[in-house]
Structure formats: C-alpha cells, structure tokens
Design a protein around this motif. Structure first.
Motif, PDB file in Angstrom:
ATOM      1  N   SER A 122      20.072  24.926   9.441  1.00  0.00           N
ATOM      2  CA  SER A 122      21.407  25.502   9.263  1.00  0.00           C
ATOM      3  C   SER A 122      21.705  25.828   7.806  1.00  0.00           C
ATOM      4  N   ASP A 123      20.802  25.463   6.888  1.00  0.00           N
ATOM      5  CA  ASP A 123      21.076  25.676   5.468  1.00  0.00           C
ATOM      6  C   ASP A 123      20.437  26.936   4.895  1.00  0.00           C
ATOM      7  N   VAL A 124      19.818  27.769   5.702  1.00  0.00           N
ATOM      8  CA  VAL A 124      19.235  29.028   5.215  1.00  0.00           C
ATOM      9  C   VAL A 124      20.282  30.122   5.382  1.00  0.00           C
ATOM     10  N   SER A 125      20.529  30.870   4.305  1.00  0.00           N
ATOM     11  CA  SER A 125      21.560  31.898   4.353  1.00  0.00           C
ATOM     12  C   SER A 125      21.114  33.128   3.574  1.00  0.00           C
ATOM     13  N   PRO A 126      21.760  34.271   3.816  1.00  0.00           N
ATOM     14  CA  PRO A 126      21.429  35.474   3.042  1.00  0.00           C
ATOM     15  C   PRO A 126      21.594  35.209   1.543  1.00  0.00           C
ATOM     16  N   GLY A 127      20.657  35.714   0.773  1.00  0.00           N
ATOM     17  CA  GLY A 127      20.642  35.465  -0.665  1.00  0.00           C
ATOM     18  C   GLY A 127      19.590  34.457  -1.065  1.00  0.00           C
ATOM     19  N   ASP A 128      19.153  33.636  -0.118  1.00  0.00           N
ATOM     20  CA  ASP A 128      18.070  32.695  -0.407  1.00  0.00           C
ATOM     21  C   ASP A 128      16.758  33.464  -0.501  1.00  0.00           C
ATOM     22  N   ARG A 129      15.712  32.781  -0.909  1.00  0.00           N
ATOM     23  CA  ARG A 129      14.417  33.430  -1.096  1.00  0.00           C
ATOM     24  C   ARG A 129      13.328  32.594  -0.448  1.00  0.00           C
ATOM     25  N   ILE A 130      12.378  33.270   0.181  1.00  0.00           N
ATOM     26  CA  ILE A 130      11.199  32.628   0.754  1.00  0.00           C
ATOM     27  C   ILE A 130       9.995  33.136  -0.020  1.00  0.00           C
ATOM     28  N   VAL A 131       9.206  32.216  -0.553  1.00  0.00           N
ATOM     29  CA  VAL A 131       8.003  32.587  -1.303  1.00  0.00           C
ATOM     30  C   VAL A 131       6.812  32.429  -0.373  1.00  0.00           C
ATOM     31  N   TYR A 132       6.096  33.541  -0.174  1.00  0.00           N
ATOM     32  CA  TYR A 132       4.953  33.578   0.736  1.00  0.00           C
ATOM     33  C   TYR A 132       3.766  34.182   0.004  1.00  0.00           C
ATOM     34  N   ARG A 133       2.741  33.371  -0.236  1.00  0.00           N
ATOM     35  CA  ARG A 133       1.535  33.803  -0.939  1.00  0.00           C
ATOM     36  C   ARG A 133       1.854  34.469  -2.281  1.00  0.00           C
ATOM     37  N   GLY A 134       2.805  33.900  -3.009  1.00  0.00           N
ATOM     38  CA  GLY A 134       3.180  34.413  -4.312  1.00  0.00           C
ATOM     39  C   GLY A 134       4.119  35.610  -4.277  1.00  0.00           C
ATOM     40  N   ARG A 135       4.530  36.026  -3.103  1.00  0.00           N
ATOM     41  CA  ARG A 135       5.438  37.167  -2.954  1.00  0.00           C
ATOM     42  C   ARG A 135       6.844  36.666  -2.656  1.00  0.00           C
ATOM     43  N   ASN A 136       7.838  37.265  -3.301  1.00  0.00           N
ATOM     44  CA  ASN A 136       9.230  36.860  -3.122  1.00  0.00           C
ATOM     45  C   ASN A 136       9.876  37.684  -2.022  1.00  0.00           C
ATOM     46  N   LEU A 137      10.267  37.015  -0.941  1.00  0.00           N
ATOM     47  CA  LEU A 137      10.929  37.659   0.184  1.00  0.00           C
ATOM     48  C   LEU A 137      12.390  37.231   0.172  1.00  0.00           C
ATOM     49  N   ASP A 138      13.306  38.175  -0.069  1.00  0.00           N
ATOM     50  CA  ASP A 138      14.734  37.876  -0.113  1.00  0.00           C
ATOM     51  C   ASP A 138      15.307  37.891   1.299  1.00  0.00           C
ATOM     52  N   VAL A 139      16.007  36.830   1.671  1.00  0.00           N
ATOM     53  CA  VAL A 139      16.596  36.721   3.008  1.00  0.00           C
ATOM     54  C   VAL A 139      17.801  37.653   3.092  1.00  0.00           C
ATOM     55  N   VAL A 140      17.764  38.572   4.064  1.00  0.00           N
ATOM     56  CA  VAL A 140      18.850  39.526   4.280  1.00  0.00           C
ATOM     57  C   VAL A 140      19.791  39.021   5.363  1.00  0.00           C
ATOM     58  N   SER A 141      19.236  38.481   6.449  1.00  0.00           N
ATOM     59  CA  SER A 141      20.057  37.929   7.528  1.00  0.00           C
ATOM     60  C   SER A 141      19.266  36.871   8.279  1.00  0.00           C
ATOM     61  N   THR A 142      19.999  36.007   8.979  1.00  0.00           N
ATOM     62  CA  THR A 142      19.370  34.966   9.787  1.00  0.00           C
ATOM     63  C   THR A 142      19.994  34.972  11.177  1.00  0.00           C
ATOM     64  N   ALA A 143      19.202  34.578  12.180  1.00  0.00           N
ATOM     65  CA  ALA A 143      19.703  34.527  13.554  1.00  0.00           C
ATOM     66  C   ALA A 143      18.936  33.462  14.328  1.00  0.00           C
ATOM     67  N   ASP A 144      19.650  32.784  15.212  1.00  0.00           N
ATOM     68  CA  ASP A 144      19.037  31.825  16.121  1.00  0.00           C
ATOM     69  C   ASP A 144      18.186  32.614  17.114  1.00  0.00           C
ATOM     70  N   LEU A 145      16.889  32.348  17.148  1.00  0.00           N
ATOM     71  CA  LEU A 145      15.955  33.178  17.898  1.00  0.00           C
ATOM     72  C   LEU A 145      16.173  33.123  19.410  1.00  0.00           C
ATOM     73  N   ASN A 146      16.355  31.936  19.965  1.00  0.00           N
ATOM     74  CA  ASN A 146      16.476  31.829  21.418  1.00  0.00           C
ATOM     75  C   ASN A 146      17.792  31.216  21.887  1.00  0.00           C
ATOM     76  N   GLY A 147      18.726  30.999  20.983  1.00  0.00           N
ATOM     77  CA  GLY A 147      20.022  30.443  21.357  1.00  0.00           C
ATOM     78  C   GLY A 147      20.039  28.946  21.569  1.00  0.00           C
ATOM     79  N   ARG A 148      18.914  28.283  21.382  1.00  0.00           N
ATOM     80  CA  ARG A 148      18.830  26.834  21.599  1.00  0.00           C
ATOM     81  C   ARG A 148      18.719  26.041  20.308  1.00  0.00           C
ATOM     82  N   ARG A 149      18.835  26.731  19.174  1.00  0.00           N
ATOM     83  CA  ARG A 149      18.700  26.105  17.858  1.00  0.00           C
ATOM     84  C   ARG A 149      17.322  25.469  17.683  1.00  0.00           C
ATOM     85  N   ALA A 150      16.295  26.130  18.216  1.00  0.00           N
ATOM     86  CA  ALA A 150      14.922  25.655  18.052  1.00  0.00           C
ATOM     87  C   ALA A 150      14.211  26.427  16.948  1.00  0.00           C
TER      88      ALA A 150
END
Length: 103
Positions: free
Chosen positions: A62-90
C-alpha cells in the motif's frame, strides 16, 4: 516473479539556497515481473529522447505511489500509476515510464 528490483521513495530536500531538490531514498529490494510495453522517439530540450513504458507486477504493497521509482538492472523506472491487479490485494501492477536522452 523472477526479477530483482529496488523500490525508492521520492522526497524533497532543501538545497541550501532557499529551494528544494528531489532525491530518491531506497526503501526495499523486491521480487517483481518487469515487462517492456511500448517505446517511442521524440525530442526534448534540443535533444533526442526515447520514452519506454513498462509494466511492473509485485506483491501488493500500500506504500507504492506515483512519483516513486523502481530501479531495474540499473535503469530508473518512474511509477506513473498503480492498481490492484486482481482486486484481492495480492498483486500490485505499476505502470512505469523510462526516459533516456541521446545527444
């Protein structure tokens, strides 16, 4: 989920001259599934830019929000939006954007 990523939180810090600068503070290392979706070329500030969109799926947080950043293999991926994938909070699906400048 086979990709190891690092989650970073965006924070503002005083720059000493009366303004602010944006810094990213490491929060946690996570397992995720990262997939590239689209890529396009354009111009930005008198240079060529490449924008790539990614889909990052991780365990629900629940703590990931737009504006955060995910670093993947040295690449900076800026979070644009987040969504619960299946509605079950899994699982959490993060739409991310990566921009790189070439010349």
């Amino acid at each position: 989920m086979t990709d190891r990523v690092q989650l970073k939180r965006r924070e503002s810090q005083d720059d000493g001259g009366g303004g602010h600068e944006r810094i990213y503070v490491p929060v946690n290392n996570l397992w995720a599934r990262v997939r590239s979706l689209t890529g396009r070329q354009g111009t930005n500030a008198d240079g060529r830019a490449v924008a790539i969109s990614h889909s990052v799926v991780l365990r629900f947080r629940s703590d990931v929000s737009p504006g955060d950043r995910i670093v993947y293999r040295g690449r900076n991926l800026d979070v644009v939006s987040t969504a619960d994938l299946n509605g079950r909070r899994a699982y959490l699906n993060c739409a991310c954007s990566e921009t790189s400048f070439t010349g």
